[in-house]
Design a protein around this motif. Structure first.
Motif, PDB file in Angstrom:
ATOM      1  N   HIS A  67      84.514 -17.763  63.794  1.00 54.14           N
ATOM      2  CA  HIS A  67      83.221 -18.604  63.417  1.00 54.14           C
ATOM      3  C   HIS A  67      82.091 -18.169  64.072  1.00 54.14           C
ATOM      4  N   GLN A  92      82.843 -19.006  57.833  1.00 52.79           N
ATOM      5  CA  GLN A  92      82.663 -20.525  57.665  1.00 52.79           C
ATOM      6  C   GLN A  92      84.029 -21.082  58.338  1.00 52.79           C
ATOM      7  N   PRO A  93      84.132 -22.066  58.715  1.00 53.39           N
ATOM      8  CA  PRO A  93      85.154 -22.913  59.449  1.00 53.39           C
ATOM      9  C   PRO A  93      86.343 -22.657  58.754  1.00 53.39           C
ATOM     10  N   ALA A 149      87.321 -19.284  58.762  1.00 54.72           N
ATOM     11  CA  ALA A 149      87.837 -18.811  60.641  1.00 54.72           C
ATOM     12  C   ALA A 149      89.450 -19.387  60.926  1.00 54.72           C
ATOM     13  N   PHE A 151      82.971 -28.118  65.592  1.00 53.85           N
ATOM     14  CA  PHE A 151      83.987 -27.354  65.062  1.00 53.85           C
ATOM     15  C   PHE A 151      85.086 -27.192  66.092  1.00 53.85           C
TER      16      PHE A 151
END
Length: 124
Positions: free
Chosen positions: A27, A32-33, A36, A97
């Motif tokens: 990330h 992108q989360p 990742a 996140f």
């Protein structure tokens, strides 16, 4: 049973650490989360399966041909729950996140242990 739980916690913590660190690094490098998180999952899975096979459920009579696809199913189901919760929380809150991923990984771990103990490594 106690040894199984302790083994699961130890191996799970190691695999979760791999998942978490890889996902955060990915990330940080721009993924992108969700992407990742997938990368972290696939890096942690070999640690998880081999550790649980050798340590957490060492007394299993289940063959690799039986246990591996079952455990992969359990891990994938847990990960999909993880991914869905991650999306929901990141979409509807402003939490970071790193915090969301860590909390969700803890929540999903209990269901993964139950399914692993009573299905994936259970000899039929």
């Amino acid at each position: 049973m106690r040894a199984s739980v302790l083994g699961f916690i130890g191996v799970g913590a190691l695999a979760a650490g791999v998942h978490y660190v890889v996902a955060l690094l990915a990330h940080g490098l721009g993924l992108q989360p969700a992407n990742a998180n997938w990368l972290g999952f696939f890096c942690a899975f070999p640690v998880s399966y081999s550790g649980h096979r050798v340590w957490s459920f060492r007394g299993t009579q289940a063959s690799h041909q039986q246990a591996f696809p079952r455990f992969f199913s359990v891990a994938l189901l847990g990960f999909l729950g993880n991914q869905a919760l991650l999306w929901l929380v990141l979409t509807y809150t402003s939490l970071p996140f790193w915090l969301v991923l860590g909390a969700i990984m803890v929540v999903v771990a209990a269901s993964t242990w139950l399914l692993s103990r009573f299905w994936a490594f259970h000899h039929v």
